[in-house]
Each structure stands twice: as C-alpha cells, then as structure tokens.
Scaffold this active site. Structure first.
Site, short mmCIF file in Angstrom:
data_model
loop_
_atom_site.label_atom_id
_atom_site.label_comp_id
_atom_site.label_asym_id
_atom_site.label_seq_id
_atom_site.Cartn_x
_atom_site.Cartn_y
_atom_site.Cartn_z
N ASP A 227 0.78 -1.03 -0.10
CA ASP A 227 -0.26 0.05 0.27
C ASP A 227 0.69 1.10 0.32
O ASP A 227 2.05 1.36 0.00
CB ASP A 227 -0.74 0.05 1.31
CG ASP A 227 -2.21 -0.66 1.24
OD1 ASP A 227 -2.08 -1.42 -0.57
OD2 ASP A 227 -2.78 -0.58 2.27
N LYS B 92 -3.50 2.38 -2.29
CA LYS B 92 -5.01 3.16 -2.46
C LYS B 92 -4.45 5.00 -1.64
O LYS B 92 -3.53 4.73 -0.89
CB LYS B 92 -5.71 2.55 -1.28
CG LYS B 92 -5.95 1.23 -1.77
CD LYS B 92 -6.91 0.99 -0.90
CE LYS B 92 -7.22 -1.01 -0.35
NZ LYS B 92 -7.21 -1.19 0.94
N MET C 22 -8.31 8.75 9.23
CA MET C 22 -8.80 9.71 7.98
C MET C 22 -9.49 10.64 8.46
O MET C 22 -10.91 10.70 7.41
CB MET C 22 -9.50 8.02 7.14
CG MET C 22 -8.65 6.59 7.03
SD MET C 22 -9.62 5.68 6.05
CE MET C 22 -9.56 4.52 7.34
C1 LIG Z 1 -7.05 3.07 5.69
S1 LIG Z 1 -6.63 3.61 7.13
C2 LIG Z 1 -5.17 2.14 7.36
C3 LIG Z 1 -5.65 2.18 9.23
C4 LIG Z 1 -4.46 1.14 9.46
N1 LIG Z 1 -4.94 -0.42 9.03
C5 LIG Z 1 -3.54 1.24 10.75
O1 LIG Z 1 -3.54 0.38 11.23
O2 LIG Z 1 -3.38 1.94 11.42
C6 LIG Z 1 -5.91 4.71 6.97
C7 LIG Z 1 -5.04 5.81 7.82
O3 LIG Z 1 -4.52 5.38 9.57
C8 LIG Z 1 -3.62 6.97 9.71
N2 LIG Z 1 -3.02 6.52 9.79
C9 LIG Z 1 -1.92 5.39 9.04
N3 LIG Z 1 -0.07 5.45 8.97
C10 LIG Z 1 0.00 6.71 10.14
C11 LIG Z 1 0.70 7.31 10.74
N4 LIG Z 1 2.02 6.51 10.42
N5 LIG Z 1 0.33 8.37 11.17
C12 LIG Z 1 -0.55 9.40 11.31
N6 LIG Z 1 -1.67 8.77 10.72
C13 LIG Z 1 -1.44 7.09 10.29
C14 LIG Z 1 -4.20 7.32 9.07
O4 LIG Z 1 -5.43 8.37 9.47
C15 LIG Z 1 -4.87 6.78 7.73
O5 LIG Z 1 -6.06 8.07 6.85
#
Ligand SMILES: C[S@@+](CC[C@H](N)C(=O)[O-])C[C@H]1O[C@@H](n2cnc3c(N)ncnc32)[C@H](O)[C@@H]1O
Length: 469
Positions: free
Chosen positions: A249, A271, A384
């Site tokens: 991803d 995505k 998100m």
């Molecule tokens: C589709 S979701 C995926 C979440 C992922 N499966 C998890 O467990 O963290 C994507 C969202 O996770 C958050 N996110 C993921 N990695 C991040 C990071 N390193 N810093 C801040 N937000 C993060 C953001 O809000 C982003 O829009």
C-alpha cells in the site's frame, strides 16, 4: 551509497603493504587470510611482522617506498604513520589504476577495508563508509554474537548438495526447499555439531521431494505498522525475507520496503483517498491468482490489517478459495502515533475508555454514532479524519463535548518527519490549514492530549501553537 561493497578474490595475487607497525600488521593479516601474497615495505618491522617474515608468511622489502614497487601489484595498502608517504602511495597507485587503501582518516585511496565477520565461506562485511570505524566494529560485535559459528559448515553442506537439488527441482520449488532446510532440523543439527547426521537428513530430504508435485502457494497478510521499521514484528520481518511477491500500500514506508527480499516482485496496489490505484476487488483476485501459481504472496498493509485495513475482506476470498494464509498483526496507527507523540490513550485520572473511528466523509457528512463518541473521560481516535476535520469538530461540540477539549493531530507518526500539533476542538480545523497538514494524519481527542506537555519524548519535529491547552 558512497562505496560499492565487493568481495575480491586475491588468492595468490601480489599485494603491497607500505608500513611496518600495528596498523600495517592488521591489514597484512587480513590480506593473508584471503590468500594474498603480501609484500611489506618498511625500513623496520614490528616484532609481530618480523616473526611473520621469519615464518615465511610475508616478503619484506627493507627500504622506504618507491613507486616502482607497485609494478605487477594487484592492490596496495598505505599504512605508515606519515600522511605524506600515505598520500604518495595513494597517488602512485591511482595513477596505475590499482586498488589502493589508505589506513588513515585522509579519505585518500579508492577502497576501504570493512570490519569482517568470518564464517567462511560465509563472510559478512560491515562498513560505516569511513564515518565511524568504532560503530562498524560495534555492529560487527553484535553480528558475531547473533550468527552461530557453524554457519560456515551449513554453507559447505548446502554447497555439496546444491547441484543435485538444482537438477531435481525448478527454481521456485528449489528456493522453497532450501528455505525449509535452512529453517528446519537440518540446520539445527549443524548448529548442534551433528554435521554427519545433517548430511544424511539432507540427502533423505532431497530423495523424498516430489519434483512433479504442484506446489500450493500461500498468502501472508502482514501489518507493517505505522512507519518506523523498528516497529515491525519478528514474524513480519521473516516473511518479508521469504516472500516471492509483495503487494503493498501507499502507507508502507520506504525503509520497510527495503527489507523485502531482493529477488521478490513488488506490486504497488496503493490506495489514495478518492483515487484507488487498484480496486479492492482486483487486489482480492490478484492475491488468489498469484497464490495459485504456487507463490508465497505477502500482502503488506500499513498499521494493522484488521484495523480499518480491509484485511477481513481479503482473507474472506482466500478462505472461500481454500488458499492457505496467515495474518500477522501490526502496530496500528493509534498505538504508534500516541506512543511517539507522548499521549497515553488511557490514563487512570483522565480517560477510562478509548474508541477508534474512521472519519471519512460520505457526501459531505460523517456517519458516526455521536452520542457514543461524546462520553466523558474517553479518548477518541479518528483515522482518515483530516479532510472532514471541520465536520468532525463541529458535530462533537454540537453533541456535547466542550469546545476547549484538547485535541491533537499526528502527521506521519513514528517517522522522522512526524509532526504533532495540539489544539482544541474549536481551533483544530484552523490549525490544519495554518500548518498545511497532510496525509497520513491521525486525530486524538480527549483530556489525555494535555499529558503530552510532560511526556513528549520523540524528536521528530514539533509544532505547538500559542494558546493550545
Ligand atoms: C486506511 S487507514 C489504515 C489504518 C491501518 N490499518 C492501521 O492500523 O493503522 C489509513 C489512516 O490511518 C492513519 N495513519 C496510518 N499511518 C499513520 C501514520 N504513520 N501517521 C498518522 N496517521 C496514520 C491515518 O489516519 C490514515 O488516514
């Protein structure tokens, strides 16, 4: 990369070492271990070197350096305590297009000598590119303790049967066979000193393998964590090293991708919001197709695959198709970002519960259970939620949360570019604009955000706007 690592065959090749002291002796020893024919140039030699000359291990030219001594040499090492002499050796050797190493900090010469972990025929070389030989030595010491000395024996055993396995199995099956051997009882027998027994077990395993059997592939659904590669699990790392193909991803960080096995195919299925590079349906079917080809397919997802990661949908299809899979959890963004921002998600005095929600907008609205989110002494983590931050804050206040409730934005959490912006529900949307906050960003809302003032420890960039609670 400042230097290209190479392993050089210098067996019986003439090598010149200019110098007669301790440093010259260390270099001479290394060259001898690799089978080089070493000549020392120095008016006088240290007692160690003199003994080596007496034992017939080295040739000694009892004189000062002259350019002609480089004729017919394969490589040269300048290891005197006189920088001018070292420079001269480097210049003369370079003019003859020879490999030349200068054993001082001048940066002269065209190769450096790494710290070596010798498990011949397995050799591991560590270099800091000249920046810190002490660090390279420290790393070497760590690796020494991690890698059993019997690795050399194991390599020799594999070498003995390699041709036979190659003739019997096609490439993909061959790699799997050796993976099993290296991680199974044959390797354990070697490490325990039972080489003869390991030899017999390996031979039996080769005879037993069925070259015509169609290999079923498998899928590993792996959480890559929020960004910092040190937050990967051991299992994730092991599977990254053995996968044939990796589907990843946008959220998976570059340092983590660098840990994928070098020969593995990489497929970007990233995505981006409102811009799906590969539709979810296609990802699901791709996983199945690749596994049916007998491949070990690693589906690498940011954070944890089962938290807002659609991991469930991907394995539903695998389950229905009877394709073996395993799921490896990862550190979710909420845990990673909170930890690196110094914001405990729960705290005995401030927050007794914590909810994770997604804040993406559907036709400009956010479909959330507002009453549930507006409970006292609760932390709300919004994934998100960046685009809809205005709607989010407005609705939370409209449903009863105080406008001055602390809130934080964590952008690119756990990475070197992490930014944390603290505000309140009333000021958060303006802070997003003011600091031009971008994805990925996590929003943390609740009294626990205040604890950051004392618990902020990670130095990845910080912005604290005036007036934040
Ligand atoms: C589709 S979701 C995926 C979440 C992922 N499966 C998890 O467990 O963290 C994507 C969202 O996770 C958050 N996110 C993921 N990695 C991040 C990071 N390193 N810093 C801040 N937000 C993060 C953001 O809000 C982003 O829009």
């Amino acid at each position: 990369m400042r230097y290209l690592p190479l392993f050089l065959d210098i067996r019986d090749k003439p090598c010149l070492v200019v110098g007669g002291g301790e440093v010259a002796a260390r270099k001479a020893n290394l060259l001898l271990e690799a089978g080089g024919a070493v000549t020392m140039v120095a008016p006088a030699l240290s007692p160690t070197l003199s003994r080596m000359v007496a034992d017939g291990l080295l040739t000694h030219l009892e004189t000062t350096f002259e350019a002609g001594q480089l004729d017919a040499m394969h490589l040269a090492v300048a290891a005197t305590d006189d920088p001018a002499v070292n420079r001269e050796v480097a210049a003369e050797a370079s003019a003859r297009r020879l490999l030349v190493n200068v054993a001082d900090r001048s940066g002269e010469g065209n190769f450096i000598v790494p710290s070596v972990i010798d498990r011949s025929p397995v050799t591991i070389a560590v270099s800091s590119g000249g920046a810190s030989p002490v660090l390279a030595r420290l790393l070497r010491a760590r690796l020494e303790s991690l890698i059993p000395s019997a690795y050399g024996q194991l390599a020799l055993l594999i070498e003995k049967f390699r041709g036979r396995v190659a003739r019997r199995l096609p490439p993909a099956a061959r790699r799997r066979f050796w993976d099993r051997v290296l991680q199974g009882n044959v390797a354990e027998m070697v490490f325990a000193g039972n080489v003869a027994e390991a030899d017999r077990a390996l031979e039996a395993a080769i005879d037993a393998v069925d070259p015509s059997a169609r290999q079923t592939g498998e899928v590993y659904l792996v959480g890559a964590g929020p960004g910092d590669p040190d937050l990967l699990t051991f299992r994730a790392l092991r599977l990254l090293q053995q996968a044939d193909v990796v589907l990843y991803d946008r959220l998976v960080s570059e340092p983590i991708l660098n840990m994928v096995r070098k020969g593995a195919d990489r497929i970007y299925v990233g995505k981006e919001k409102a811009h799906h590079a590969v539709p979810q349906q296609r990802i699901n079917s791709l996983l199945q197709e690749l596994a049916r080809e007998g491949k070990r397919v690693l589906r690498l997802k940011g954070g944890d695959p089962f938290i807002f990661g659609r991991g469930g949908e991907e394995i539903e299809g695998l389950m229905a198709a009877g394709i073996p899979f395993q799921v490896v959890p990862g550190i979710t963004a909420a845990s990673g970002c909170a930890a690196y921002a110094g914001i405990p998600l729960t705290h005995r005095d401030h927050s007794q519960s914590c909810v994770f929600v997604t804040g993406h907008l559907k036709s400009g609205a956010m479909d959330l259970n507002w009453a549930q989110l507006c409970q006292p002494n609760q932390t709300v983590v919004v994934y998100m939620g960046l685009t809809g931050v205005e709607v989010l804050c407005r609705e939370l206040v409209a449903h009863g949360l105080p406008a001055d409730l602390p809130a934080a934005l964590v952008e690119k959490g756990t990475t070197a570019e992490q930014r944390v912006i603290t505000a309140t529900l009333a000021t958060l949307p303006d802070e997003v604009k003011r600091h031009d906050v971008g994805a990925p960003t996590l929003i943390i809302i609740g009294h626990v955000v205040r604890l950051r003032r004392e618990l902020d420890w990670y130095r990845g960039g910080t912005v604290e706007p005036a007036g934040a609670s």
